[in-house]
Scaffold this active site. Sequence first.
Site, mmCIF file in Angstrom:
data_model
loop_
_atom_site.group_PDB
_atom_site.id
_atom_site.type_symbol
_atom_site.label_atom_id
_atom_site.label_comp_id
_atom_site.label_asym_id
_atom_site.label_seq_id
_atom_site.Cartn_x
_atom_site.Cartn_y
_atom_site.Cartn_z
ATOM 1 N N ASP A 170 -12.602 46.494 62.883
ATOM 2 C CA ASP A 170 -11.709 47.645 63.018
ATOM 3 C C ASP A 170 -12.489 48.948 62.910
ATOM 4 O OD1 ASP A 170 -9.601 45.787 63.055
ATOM 5 O OD2 ASP A 170 -9.240 46.004 60.902
ATOM 6 N N ASP A 226 -9.069 40.478 56.976
ATOM 7 C CA ASP A 226 -9.289 41.857 56.541
ATOM 8 C C ASP A 226 -9.783 41.844 55.110
ATOM 9 O OD1 ASP A 226 -8.531 43.093 58.920
ATOM 10 O OD2 ASP A 226 -6.436 43.259 58.324
#
EC number: 3.4.23.36
Length: 164
Positions: A141, A123
């Site tokens: 995402d 991330d």
Amino acid sequence: MSQSICSTGLRWLWLVVVVLIIDLGSKYLILQNFALGDTVPLFPSLNLHYARNYGAAFSFLADSGGWQRWFFAGIAIGISVTLVVMMYRSKATQKLNNIAYALIIGGALGNLFDRLWHGFVVDMIDFYVGDWHFATFNLADTAICVGAALIVLEGFLPSKAKKQ
């Protein structure tokens, strides 16, 4: 009777490849240029921040001992296969649904690659307001969320717009 792939929603699978290239490319750049926890401000309220996510969204089940890696990998595979079948059964002209499915598949496969290759999801997008930080996320995402939003949007459109 078999139908031409170009006449089905599978015609939109190129978008899966685009999402994968952008997602995996961005993660590669983070892994090559950041140490875990490094942060680089981009704009007010937006940083690049290298984080590892061993769970799902919002680090759900991140501290569960490792079984969740395979659980979420199985979910990603199941959803991807289901959406490919749905794309095959839909017409290529059903753009909104097929684009949504392709975005979700691309995002799911991007995070699946991370889980299988690294054991965690990379991330890097850190959105914040003041001292409050949203959960760090990645482009996969984002693709999944945009795809899901398009499916919801499609549900509110008049039936004539749905057929296009």
